[in-house]
Structure formats: C-alpha cells, structure tokens
Design a protein around this motif. Sequence first.
Motif, PDB file in Angstrom:
ATOM      1  N   ASN A  24      13.269   4.616   6.436  1.00  0.00           N
ATOM      2  CA  ASN A  24      11.959   2.988   5.652  1.00  0.00           C
ATOM      3  C   ASN A  24      12.500   1.856   6.576  1.00  0.00           C
ATOM      4  OD1 ASN A  24       9.880   4.548   5.888  1.00  0.00           O
ATOM      5  ND2 ASN A  24       9.445   4.104   3.847  1.00  0.00           N
ATOM      6  N   LEU A  44      13.445   0.585  10.414  1.00  0.00           N
ATOM      7  CA  LEU A  44      12.343   0.318  11.324  1.00  0.00           C
ATOM      8  C   LEU A  44      12.456  -1.342  10.363  1.00  0.00           C
ATOM      9  CD1 LEU A  44       9.786   3.100  10.599  1.00  0.00           C
ATOM     10  CD2 LEU A  44      10.878   2.458  12.696  1.00  0.00           C
ATOM     11  N   ALA A  51       4.202   1.278  11.258  1.00  0.00           N
ATOM     12  CA  ALA A  51       5.274   0.399  11.113  1.00  0.00           C
ATOM     13  C   ALA A  51       5.341  -0.392  11.910  1.00  0.00           C
ATOM     14  CB  ALA A  51       6.156   1.261  10.418  1.00  0.00           C
ATOM     15  N   ARG A  89      -5.235   1.920   4.600  1.00  0.00           N
ATOM     16  CA  ARG A  89      -3.958   1.248   4.890  1.00  0.00           C
ATOM     17  C   ARG A  89      -4.842   0.472   5.856  1.00  0.00           C
ATOM     18  NH1 ARG A  89       0.974   5.942   6.098  1.00  0.00           N
ATOM     19  NH2 ARG A  89       1.819   4.030   5.454  1.00  0.00           N
ATOM     20  N   PRO A  90      -4.952  -1.068   5.271  1.00  0.00           N
ATOM     21  CA  PRO A  90      -5.176  -2.261   5.784  1.00  0.00           C
ATOM     22  C   PRO A  90      -4.290  -3.249   5.662  1.00  0.00           C
ATOM     23  CG  PRO A  90      -6.626  -1.552   4.003  1.00  0.00           C
ATOM     24  CD  PRO A  90      -5.401  -0.708   3.958  1.00  0.00           C
ATOM     25  N   ILE A  91      -4.175  -3.942   6.564  1.00  0.00           N
ATOM     26  CA  ILE A  91      -2.808  -4.949   6.940  1.00  0.00           C
ATOM     27  C   ILE A  91      -3.399  -6.219   6.420  1.00  0.00           C
ATOM     28  CG2 ILE A  91      -1.711  -3.478   9.023  1.00  0.00           C
ATOM     29  CD1 ILE A  91      -3.126  -6.097  10.285  1.00  0.00           C
ATOM     30  N   ASP A  92      -4.525  -6.100   5.799  1.00  0.00           N
ATOM     31  CA  ASP A  92      -4.957  -7.468   5.348  1.00  0.00           C
ATOM     32  C   ASP A  92      -4.035  -8.319   4.159  1.00  0.00           C
ATOM     33  OD1 ASP A  92      -5.823  -4.833   3.629  1.00  0.00           O
ATOM     34  OD2 ASP A  92      -7.029  -6.599   2.412  1.00  0.00           O
ATOM     35  N   LYS A 117      -1.656  -6.766  -3.856  1.00  0.00           N
ATOM     36  CA  LYS A 117      -1.418  -5.796  -4.542  1.00  0.00           C
ATOM     37  C   LYS A 117       0.383  -5.206  -3.624  1.00  0.00           C
ATOM     38  CE  LYS A 117      -4.498  -2.360  -3.890  1.00  0.00           C
ATOM     39  NZ  LYS A 117      -5.588  -1.051  -2.382  1.00  0.00           N
ATOM     40  N   ILE A 118       0.997  -4.303  -4.266  1.00  0.00           N
ATOM     41  CA  ILE A 118       2.097  -4.610  -3.560  1.00  0.00           C
ATOM     42  C   ILE A 118       2.282  -4.366  -2.771  1.00  0.00           C
ATOM     43  CG2 ILE A 118       5.052  -4.065  -4.211  1.00  0.00           C
ATOM     44  CD1 ILE A 118       3.892  -3.973  -7.205  1.00  0.00           C
ATOM     45  N   THR A 119       3.221  -4.374  -1.603  1.00  0.00           N
ATOM     46  CA  THR A 119       2.589  -3.507   0.003  1.00  0.00           C
ATOM     47  C   THR A 119       4.494  -4.103   0.223  1.00  0.00           C
ATOM     48  OG1 THR A 119       2.030  -4.002   2.062  1.00  0.00           O
ATOM     49  CG2 THR A 119       1.506  -5.985   0.586  1.00  0.00           C
ATOM     50  N   VAL A 120       4.387  -2.521   1.089  1.00  0.00           N
ATOM     51  CA  VAL A 120       6.637  -2.817   1.319  1.00  0.00           C
ATOM     52  C   VAL A 120       6.316  -3.290   2.802  1.00  0.00           C
ATOM     53  CG1 VAL A 120       7.998  -1.231   1.864  1.00  0.00           C
ATOM     54  CG2 VAL A 120       6.612  -0.549  -0.368  1.00  0.00           C
ATOM     55  N   THR A 121       5.579  -3.084   3.178  1.00  0.00           N
ATOM     56  CA  THR A 121       5.707  -3.221   5.097  1.00  0.00           C
ATOM     57  C   THR A 121       5.155  -4.894   5.336  1.00  0.00           C
ATOM     58  OG1 THR A 121       4.215  -2.023   5.776  1.00  0.00           O
ATOM     59  CG2 THR A 121       5.836  -1.531   6.456  1.00  0.00           C
ATOM     60  N   GLU A 161      11.453  -2.268  -3.475  1.00  0.00           N
ATOM     61  CA  GLU A 161      11.918  -0.721  -3.500  1.00  0.00           C
ATOM     62  C   GLU A 161      13.354  -1.195  -2.298  1.00  0.00           C
ATOM     63  OE1 GLU A 161       8.907  -1.366  -3.729  1.00  0.00           O
ATOM     64  OE2 GLU A 161       8.077   0.411  -3.790  1.00  0.00           O
ATOM     65  N   THR A 190       5.730   7.692  -4.035  1.00  0.00           N
ATOM     66  CA  THR A 190       4.261   9.214  -3.219  1.00  0.00           C
ATOM     67  C   THR A 190       5.088   9.280  -1.958  1.00  0.00           C
ATOM     68  OG1 THR A 190       2.038   8.342  -2.401  1.00  0.00           O
ATOM     69  CG2 THR A 190       3.777   6.427  -2.160  1.00  0.00           C
ATOM     70  N   ASP A 191       6.288   8.579  -2.014  1.00  0.00           N
ATOM     71  CA  ASP A 191       6.590   9.653  -0.491  1.00  0.00           C
ATOM     72  C   ASP A 191       7.050  10.806  -0.867  1.00  0.00           C
ATOM     73  OD1 ASP A 191       5.498   7.420   1.363  1.00  0.00           O
ATOM     74  OD2 ASP A 191       7.670   7.053   1.576  1.00  0.00           O
ATOM     75  N   PHE A 219      -1.957   6.017  -1.685  1.00  0.00           N
ATOM     76  CA  PHE A 219      -2.732   6.383  -1.221  1.00  0.00           C
ATOM     77  C   PHE A 219      -4.152   7.123  -0.915  1.00  0.00           C
ATOM     78  CE2 PHE A 219       1.078   5.472   0.901  1.00  0.00           C
ATOM     79  CZ  PHE A 219       1.139   4.085   1.249  1.00  0.00           C
TER      80      PHE A 219
HETATM   81  C1  UD1 Z   1       5.614   1.765   3.194  1.00  0.00           C
HETATM   82  C2  UD1 Z   1       6.423   3.018   3.367  1.00  0.00           C
HETATM   83  C3  UD1 Z   1       5.304   4.178   3.557  1.00  0.00           C
HETATM   84  C4  UD1 Z   1       5.135   4.059   1.738  1.00  0.00           C
HETATM   85  C5  UD1 Z   1       4.126   3.247   1.478  1.00  0.00           C
HETATM   86  C6  UD1 Z   1       4.276   3.387   0.152  1.00  0.00           C
HETATM   87  C7  UD1 Z   1       7.838   1.845   5.168  1.00  0.00           C
HETATM   88  C8  UD1 Z   1       7.732   1.859   7.014  1.00  0.00           C
HETATM   89  N1  UD1 Z   1       6.686   3.025   5.146  1.00  0.00           N
HETATM   90  O1  UD1 Z   1       4.434   1.988   3.373  1.00  0.00           O
HETATM   91  O2  UD1 Z   1       6.152   5.754   3.930  1.00  0.00           O
HETATM   92  O3  UD1 Z   1       4.833   5.974   1.358  1.00  0.00           O
HETATM   93  O4  UD1 Z   1       5.576   1.978   1.422  1.00  0.00           O
HETATM   94  O5  UD1 Z   1       5.773   3.502  -1.268  1.00  0.00           O
HETATM   95  O6  UD1 Z   1       8.558   1.663   4.750  1.00  0.00           O
HETATM   96  N2  UD1 Z   1      -2.341  -2.368   1.016  1.00  0.00           N
HETATM   97  C9  UD1 Z   1      -3.475  -3.067   1.263  1.00  0.00           C
HETATM   98  N3  UD1 Z   1      -3.529  -4.264   2.284  1.00  0.00           N
HETATM   99  C10 UD1 Z   1      -2.558  -4.158   3.109  1.00  0.00           C
HETATM  100  C11 UD1 Z   1      -1.494  -3.849   2.910  1.00  0.00           C
HETATM  101  C12 UD1 Z   1      -1.203  -2.940   2.435  1.00  0.00           C
HETATM  102  O7  UD1 Z   1      -4.665  -2.808   0.571  1.00  0.00           O
HETATM  103  O8  UD1 Z   1      -2.477  -4.854   3.723  1.00  0.00           O
HETATM  104  C13 UD1 Z   1      -2.558  -0.850   0.643  1.00  0.00           C
HETATM  105  C14 UD1 Z   1      -2.455   0.004   0.918  1.00  0.00           C
HETATM  106  O9  UD1 Z   1      -3.450   0.726   1.696  1.00  0.00           O
HETATM  107  C15 UD1 Z   1      -1.607   1.027  -0.219  1.00  0.00           C
HETATM  108  C16 UD1 Z   1      -1.384   0.314  -0.846  1.00  0.00           C
HETATM  109  O10 UD1 Z   1      -1.461  -0.912  -0.277  1.00  0.00           O
HETATM  110  O11 UD1 Z   1      -2.838   1.772  -0.996  1.00  0.00           O
HETATM  111  C17 UD1 Z   1       0.577  -0.271  -0.948  1.00  0.00           C
HETATM  112  O12 UD1 Z   1       0.709   0.460   0.633  1.00  0.00           O
HETATM  113  P1  UD1 Z   1       1.997  -0.200   1.484  1.00  0.00           P
HETATM  114  O13 UD1 Z   1       3.370  -0.511   0.941  1.00  0.00           O
HETATM  115  O14 UD1 Z   1       1.802  -1.535   2.189  1.00  0.00           O
HETATM  116  O15 UD1 Z   1       2.875   0.403   2.938  1.00  0.00           O
HETATM  117  P2  UD1 Z   1       3.318   0.973   3.320  1.00  0.00           P
HETATM  118  O16 UD1 Z   1       4.094  -0.521   3.056  1.00  0.00           O
HETATM  119  O17 UD1 Z   1       2.493   0.686   4.568  1.00  0.00           O
END
Ligand code: UD1
Length: 420
Positions: free
Chosen positions: A23, A26, A93, A121-124, A161-165, A189, A306-307, A330
């Motif tokens: 992770n 990537l 990813a 897993r939306p990307i909104d 929301k906190i989002t990693v990617t 992270e 969560t992983d 999730f």
């Molecule tokens: C990354 C990790 C994955 C890990 C996850 C949470 C990588 C490549 N993958 O995934 O292994 O399980 O973090 O630690 O690093 N969300 C939205 N809208 C968005 C983006 C996210 O609603 O646009 C929600 C997701 O559905 C989820 C939460 O936010 O409920 C966290 O997701 P996110 O941190 O974005 O996960 P990934 O980056 O996809």
Amino acid sequence: MDYLEIEGDNTLSGAIKIDGAKNAALPLLASTILFKNEVTIDNLPRVNDVFTMLKLLENLGATTSFEENSAKINASSITNTTAIYDIVRKMRASILVLGPLLARFGECKVSLPGGCAIGQRPIDLHLKALEMMGADIVIEQGYVRASAPQGLQGATIVFDKITVTGTENIVMAAALAHGETKIINAAKEPEVVQLCEVLNENGIKIEGIGSDELIIQGTAGALIDVKQIRVIPDRIEAGTYLCAGAITNSKITLENVNHTHLFAIILKLQEMGFDFDLKENSITIKPASKIKGAKITTSEYPGFPTDMQAQFMALALVADGASSIDEKLFENRFMHVSELIRMGANIILSNHTAMVEGKNQLNGADVMATDLRASSALVLAALVANGTTKVHRIYHLDRGYVELEKKLQQLGAKIKRLKE
Ligand code: UD1
C-alpha cells in the motif's frame, strides 16, 4: 488455478523477512507520473497489485523494468491519458493515477473501479476534492473523464471521511497545482506519510506530514526530479505473520520491520497475552501462557487497522474466552466468517459486529478465499485446525502477499501450493 493445502497442528519457529509495503508501493508507483526523469524504487514487493500498477503505467506510455525487488520507471514518455477498464478492474487502487494524470496533463480518463467484495467503496471524495481544485468531471460509459485545461488550482479541502487513497490522490494532484492546497481530515497512515516525505524531500513543500492537516505548495505544472525511493516495510504483512506466531503459540522473528507502525497490533497481541522482543529492525513474538479474548474496533491509523481484522478473528477462535470484533470502515468485510464457520468456528454476526466464541475446535475443510486479507485469515485458521484444509481462489492472496506459502514453510508450517 492454484490453491493451498495446509496440514493442521503446526508449531512454528525461526525467522523470516518482511517485504516492502504494497500500500506504500502503489501510490509511489503512481507518483512517478509526476517525475521528470527515471526513478529507481527499491524494496518493492513482488505481488500482483504491484505488477498491475506497472502494467498500467506501461499502458500509459511509461517505460518500466523490474528485477529482484527494484524497479526503474521512466514516466516522462507518457502520452496516453486513459487508464483502461481491463487493467483498472483488476485493482481498485488504480484510481491513484487519476490525481497525477490530471495534474500533469490537464485531462485524463480513468475507468471507474467498481465495487468489491468488502463493500461499495465509492470514490466520490476523490472526485469532489478534484472539483474543488477546478477540475470538470463527468462520468461517461464507466469512465471518469476529468479536465482542467488551465491546470489544477490550490484549494482547501475537507474530507467528509478519512480516505487513504483519496488523500494520496489529492496530495499528488496538489504537488503540480497552482498555489497552495490544504487538506483537512487527511489520512495519517504510514503509507500516506511516505508519499508525502518522498515528495517533500524532492522539492514539494508539504507541511503537517503525519498529521490530519496537510498544506502543499504546488509547482504550477513543473515536474519533480526524484532519483531513488525505498519502500517502507509492510505492516500488514508483518501483522499477519505475528498472528501466525500467535495462533500457533510459537516463537518467531520477523526481520525488516518498523515496529513503530505496528503499535496497535502489538498492543492488541500483548492484551491477548503475548510477549515481544523489539529490536530496531526486528520483532520476536513469544508464546502466551494463556491466550485471552479481545475487544477489537477497527479504525483509521493509528487505531487498529481494518486490514488486520480478519487475521485477528482467526486468532480469537483459539483464545481462552470470547472476543468481539467491530468493523467500522467497510460494510461487508466479514466474508471470511462463513468460511471460518465451515471449519467449525462459533461466530455470531450482528450488523458490523462479530461475537467470537473462544476455544473452538477447528477442523480442516475446503474453503474459499473472498478477498485479500480474508484469505490470510483462512490460512491462519488452517495452521491450527485438525486435518487438512484446502484454501481455494488464492489469486486474492497473491495480490498482496509475497510467496506466503514459502515464508510459512520457512517457519516450519506444513503448507504447499498446488494446482486445481
Ligand atoms: C486503503 C487501503 C486498504 C485499507 C483502507 C482502509 C490502499 C491501496 N488500500 O483503501 O488496504 O483497507 O485504505 O485503511 O492503500 N470512502 C468513501 N468515498 C471515497 C473514498 C472512501 O465513502 O471517495 C469510504 C470507504 O468506502 C470506506 C472509508 O471511506 O468506508 C475508508 O476508505 P479508504 O481509506 O478510501 O480506503 P482505500 O483508500 O480504498
């Protein structure tokens, strides 16, 4: 298709080396789109997700070569700005190329990744943030079509929301934007931190690295000169092997680890009764006199990842007492439960919480891997089950673990990879 056959009742011993973090690799691979010259990335894990990202970069026009654990990537030759469905569908990813492609070329088209087994897993949030930076975004025939002909503009972004990617995408977009971008409620992270550090050490001013507020000064389109990167150790791979030591109640050592990234995991294992020797680059887990049940709630870093939820569920099955596991990130990340039940586990699911009874007598069975980390939980349970377990559909496992069966064999486990 390959499957794993595991004889139960294992005791493990010895030492193995942990690979580089998938992770972290990537986003670093995606960030090469922002680079002027060839870069060498060391300590890359040889897993399918990394190969998929390299293929995606090649498809865009980059040149890549990969030997041992080191890749050379030159993305200066990219001319194509379409990330095609055929590659993106293999790995969510892939969406990480959206921010850097748009920032460098002012337009791009990236296939929507779609849902996956662990949830929608939306990307909104990625898209909304890019719109705040001036991008026009439309969804057309399954693709995100983004344009910003005058370049992206710095903006203040508050992630709902906190989002990693999502954080990584916007950090990369902001690196080449005009002016300053502030990301509030950013992910913390270690993989996000490494991306920021690499950019910061190579000329992109980023304040607040490791905090939930990042301030990035963009270069107004100027590409970045990066020569060499070394990927940090994989904390989830390390955590999975710590669970292998724990479930078999064995003493094993992991080398090439950074235990500061593993605090939540180590502390939970300590709560469950295990002891550790921590050295600068290694961790030894030592047997517990009694394995206690645990209360686990997943959260963003630095909380419990969560992983690691599925692997700890496997471990909870052998504890001397009940455990509860609350999955907060999730909505559907309990696919492993029904497979563990097929092996004799007593688990009751209610919404986002799993109640796990201790002292389960597990029996070998044919089980199906459903996602990456769920697969490793099945392997862990199989290590202590009575008789033989066959774990099918291990292509999920190969997305993120380097030669898992060889590392477990090195620790003395009775496991082999076979063809269906
Ligand atoms: C990354 C990790 C994955 C890990 C996850 C949470 C990588 C490549 N993958 O995934 O292994 O399980 O973090 O630690 O690093 N969300 C939205 N809208 C968005 C983006 C996210 O609603 O646009 C929600 C997701 O559905 C989820 C939460 O936010 O409920 C966290 O997701 P996110 O941190 O974005 O996960 P990934 O980056 O996809």
